[in-house]
Design an enzyme around this catalytic site. Structure first.
Site, mmCIF file in Angstrom:
data_model
loop_
_atom_site.group_PDB
_atom_site.id
_atom_site.type_symbol
_atom_site.label_atom_id
_atom_site.label_comp_id
_atom_site.label_asym_id
_atom_site.label_seq_id
_atom_site.Cartn_x
_atom_site.Cartn_y
_atom_site.Cartn_z
ATOM 1 N N CYS A 362 8.021 3.442 2.380
ATOM 2 C CA CYS A 362 7.271 3.033 3.513
ATOM 3 C C CYS A 362 5.783 3.012 3.248
ATOM 4 O O CYS A 362 5.396 3.888 2.721
ATOM 5 C CB CYS A 362 7.648 3.693 4.910
ATOM 6 S SG CYS A 362 9.257 3.350 5.564
ATOM 7 N N LEU A 364 2.058 2.088 5.375
ATOM 8 C CA LEU A 364 1.493 1.712 6.818
ATOM 9 C C LEU A 364 -0.079 2.039 6.720
ATOM 10 O O LEU A 364 -0.549 3.371 6.547
ATOM 11 C CB LEU A 364 2.184 2.355 8.035
ATOM 12 C CG LEU A 364 1.514 2.164 9.373
ATOM 13 C CD1 LEU A 364 1.979 0.488 9.872
ATOM 14 C CD2 LEU A 364 2.056 3.212 10.333
ATOM 15 N N THR A 365 -0.870 1.245 7.235
ATOM 16 C CA THR A 365 -2.431 1.426 7.752
ATOM 17 C C THR A 365 -2.217 1.387 9.230
ATOM 18 O O THR A 365 -1.761 0.545 9.650
ATOM 19 C CB THR A 365 -3.225 0.384 7.320
ATOM 20 O OG1 THR A 365 -2.978 0.365 5.999
ATOM 21 C CG2 THR A 365 -4.475 0.713 7.535
ATOM 22 N N GLN A 370 -6.653 -1.132 10.336
ATOM 23 C CA GLN A 370 -6.337 -2.321 9.511
ATOM 24 C C GLN A 370 -7.516 -3.350 9.293
ATOM 25 O O GLN A 370 -8.619 -3.473 10.198
ATOM 26 C CB GLN A 370 -5.251 -3.124 10.234
ATOM 27 C CG GLN A 370 -3.892 -2.277 9.952
ATOM 28 C CD GLN A 370 -2.631 -2.765 10.825
ATOM 29 O OE1 GLN A 370 -2.828 -3.679 11.745
ATOM 30 N NE2 GLN A 370 -1.654 -2.053 10.804
ATOM 31 N N ARG A 371 -7.358 -4.170 8.449
ATOM 32 C CA ARG A 371 -8.223 -5.409 8.298
ATOM 33 C C ARG A 371 -9.623 -4.781 7.740
ATOM 34 O O ARG A 371 -10.770 -5.533 7.933
ATOM 35 C CB ARG A 371 -8.393 -6.156 9.435
ATOM 36 C CG ARG A 371 -7.232 -6.706 10.066
ATOM 37 C CD ARG A 371 -7.387 -7.786 11.324
ATOM 38 N NE ARG A 371 -7.922 -8.953 10.671
ATOM 39 C CZ ARG A 371 -7.557 -9.980 10.432
ATOM 40 N NH1 ARG A 371 -5.986 -9.809 10.342
ATOM 41 N NH2 ARG A 371 -8.221 -11.202 9.938
ATOM 42 N N TYR A 374 -8.350 -1.013 3.969
ATOM 43 C CA TYR A 374 -7.730 0.214 3.548
ATOM 44 C C TYR A 374 -6.193 0.080 2.777
ATOM 45 O O TYR A 374 -5.874 0.847 2.159
ATOM 46 C CB TYR A 374 -7.634 1.302 4.556
ATOM 47 C CG TYR A 374 -9.016 1.811 5.095
ATOM 48 C CD1 TYR A 374 -9.553 2.770 4.139
ATOM 49 C CD2 TYR A 374 -9.491 1.582 6.292
ATOM 50 C CE1 TYR A 374 -10.706 3.606 4.599
ATOM 51 C CE2 TYR A 374 -10.741 2.470 6.654
ATOM 52 C CZ TYR A 374 -11.464 3.215 5.713
ATOM 53 O OH TYR A 374 -12.589 3.811 5.811
ATOM 54 N N GLY A 375 -5.733 -0.845 3.483
ATOM 55 C CA GLY A 375 -4.203 -1.171 2.968
ATOM 56 C C GLY A 375 -4.303 -1.591 1.480
ATOM 57 O O GLY A 375 -3.260 -0.895 0.873
ATOM 58 N N GLU A 396 9.517 -0.704 -1.992
ATOM 59 C CA GLU A 396 10.975 -0.898 -1.713
ATOM 60 C C GLU A 396 10.983 -2.175 -0.731
ATOM 61 O O GLU A 396 9.865 -2.221 -0.196
ATOM 62 C CB GLU A 396 11.480 0.208 -0.876
ATOM 63 C CG GLU A 396 13.035 0.205 -0.831
ATOM 64 C CD GLU A 396 13.218 1.535 -0.004
ATOM 65 O OE1 GLU A 396 12.897 2.663 -0.451
ATOM 66 O OE2 GLU A 396 14.226 1.452 0.993
#
Ligand SMILES: [Zn+2]
Length: 507
Positions: A362, A364-365, A370-371, A374-375, A396
């Site tokens: 899994c 997640l940021t 977000q934006r 960092y992702g 996955e």
């Protein structure tokens, strides 16, 4: 079984208009003798949901949407709903309804839009001047087991009668594997709810079974938290997350940003904050540069913390499998530092041993970060670990919509960068080895970008003008906004080795 007469059917149907019934059903005495016959199935289904019109289109009155119980049922109705964000009417399906002091509220899902946009709306947002679509009739309820109606999995199903079950008909193995929920819920799954479906049981199952996969049941179709407060941020959750039901009625769920404990009551939360002495994720800091730090956390050693992380991330991840059984996973958490501590920005989980060669389970940021690049940094870090392991990796599947976008951007950028740096010829295997991407992901990316050409009897990789122009644009944006990059020399890490005994919680 005695055949039902028209009068009997009329009396059973009660409120339903028989003329409408006649439009949908052919009255055939012979069919009513067969308990599982399709028409009787539809008839029983109507008795269950009682939606006027049964999968048909027609005008609808306010009264018909006033109740979520048979016979006039609003759940499953598709109609035009005013979406404030886009200032237009869109087709939406009613998933739930609530009567509040301010009136009836409907929880709607906009067709072809991500569930993130699902929301509670008031009656005045529903356009009843246009035709609506009533829900399709559900599968007929499973008949009682008798000598003439044998179900091949009836015994195993009955042996788990106390648990919520899916009525999958002939797909018996699915019904029994309680820990593996259907990852691709279909539109009509909520209609297959078993008679003994209970929200409490369902939440308990999500909380305690090995998996927190999105369940096909209705419970997970409706967002259960209004707001989250974590650190300095107040967030609106996107999806259902199985936090304890008694906390979900609080207007705000307070989450300690360091230990990830959760509180419905602000006073209890403040009391906790006064004595909580955690200031970073409970693991080893394996990377630190000017901007960020990464911590490695073992799901088996920090079970509560990792479960709390899964609960939090379920608020922002939808269809992706999230394991409540955190023991087989390592969690890599990215943080930014200030004088108050290390603040969680995002994370990815990774199986201690992945049979399929996945380097991310899994990812997640958190929405507040977000934006901002960092992702991509998280993704880059996962490949940096694969490089140290000397392996090729891939995330996955399935990825979330936002996850897929981030990965595509990362893959494209990485491959184009390598091609620009390499002067001579590069093969697909070399691209894979240099990026730690699997050859499949490399080929897929090249194909998507139209970079594989057939030239003089062989396939060649070529940088097209369009790709180069895109790269220039990206560079310009990065010059203005700054680019987040990893410095591999800041990674202090050796691939951990696990014995079978330390991978799971059977110890
Ligand atoms: Zn705490």
């Amino acid at each position: 079984m005695t055949p039902l007469g028209i009068e009997e059917i009329q009396s059973i149907l009660g409120l339903l208009d028989v003329r409408r019934l006649e439009m949908s059903l052919v009255f055939d005495d012979e069919l009513f003798e067969v308990q599982e016959g399709p028409l009787v199935g539809n008839l029983l289904a109507d008795l269950h949901t009682g939606s006027p019109g049964m999968g048909r289109v027609g005008l609808c009155t306010v009264g018909a949407l006033r109740t979520d119980t048979p016979p006039a049922c609003s759940i499953g109705v598709k109609l035009q709903v005013f979406h404030a964000g886009s200032n237009e009417y869109r087709e939406a399906e009613i998933l739930s309804m609530q009567t509040r002091p301010t009136g009836v509220h409907y929880y709607v899902h906009y067709t072809d839009f991500n569930k993130r946009l699902d929301e509670w709306v008031t009656l005045d947002k529903l356009d009843l001047t246009k035709e609506v679509e009533w829900p399709k009739p559900p599968e007929p309820p499973a008949p009682p087991v008798s000598s003439s109606h044998r179900k091949k999995d009836s015994i195993s199903k009955n042996s788990k009668a106390s648990r919520p079950q899916k009525h999958d008909g002939d797909d018996g193995h699915k019904s029994d594997s309680m820990d593996v929920d259907d990852p691709t819920p279909t539109d009509d799954t909520k209609l297959q709810e078993p008679a003994n479906f209970s929200k409490e049981k369902e939440i308990e199952k999500l909380r305690t079974s090995g998996s927190m996969t999105q369940s096909a049941h209705e419970i997970s179709r409706v967002r259960n938290l209004s707001r989250l407060q974590i650190g300095l941020y107040e967030l609106e959750p996107w999806y259902f997350s199985p936090y304890p039901p008694e906390l979900t009625s609080s207007p705000i769920l307070h989450i300690c940003e360091f230990c990830l404990s959760y509180f419905g009551c602000p006073t209890r939360f403040l009391r906790h904050r006064q004595k909580c002495d955690l200031f970073h994720p409970p693991g080893n800091e394996i990377y630190r540069d000017q901007a960020v730090s990464f911590f490695e956390i073992d799901g088996r050693r920090q079970r509560t913390w990792c479960r709390n992380l899964c609960l939090l991330s379920k608020c922002f991840l939808d269809h992706k499998t999230l394991y409540y059984d955190v023991d087989p996973f390592l969690f890599y958490c990215m943080c930014v530092r200030d004088d108050r501590g290390f603040h969680l920005v995002g994370y990815f989980s990774k199986e201690k041993e992945s049979a399929d060669g996945y380097n991310v389970a899994c990812i997640l940021t958190l929405p507040q970060y977000q934006r901002t690049g960092y992702g991509k940094l998280l993704i880059a870090f996962s490949y940096e670990l694969s490089k140290r392991e000397g392996k090729l990796g891939s995330p996955e599947k399935p990825l979330s919509d936002l996850g897929l976008l981030s990965y595509r951007a990362y893959w494209q950028d990485t491959i184009v960068d390598i091609l620009l740096e390499q002067k001579g010829e590069v093969t697909i295997d070399e691209l894979a080895n240099m990026s730690a991407m699997t050859t499949n992901d490399v080929i897929h990316t090249l194909q998507t970008l139209g970079m594989i050409r057939y030239y003089k009897g062989q396939h060649v990789i070529c940088l097209t003008d369009a790709i180069l122009a895109q790269k220039e644009k990206l560079k310009e944006r990065q010059r203005i906004k700054g680019k987040r990059v990893l410095d591999p020399s800041c990674l202090q890490w050796k691939p951990p080795v696990f014995t079978a005994a330390t991978r799971t919680w059977n110890w």
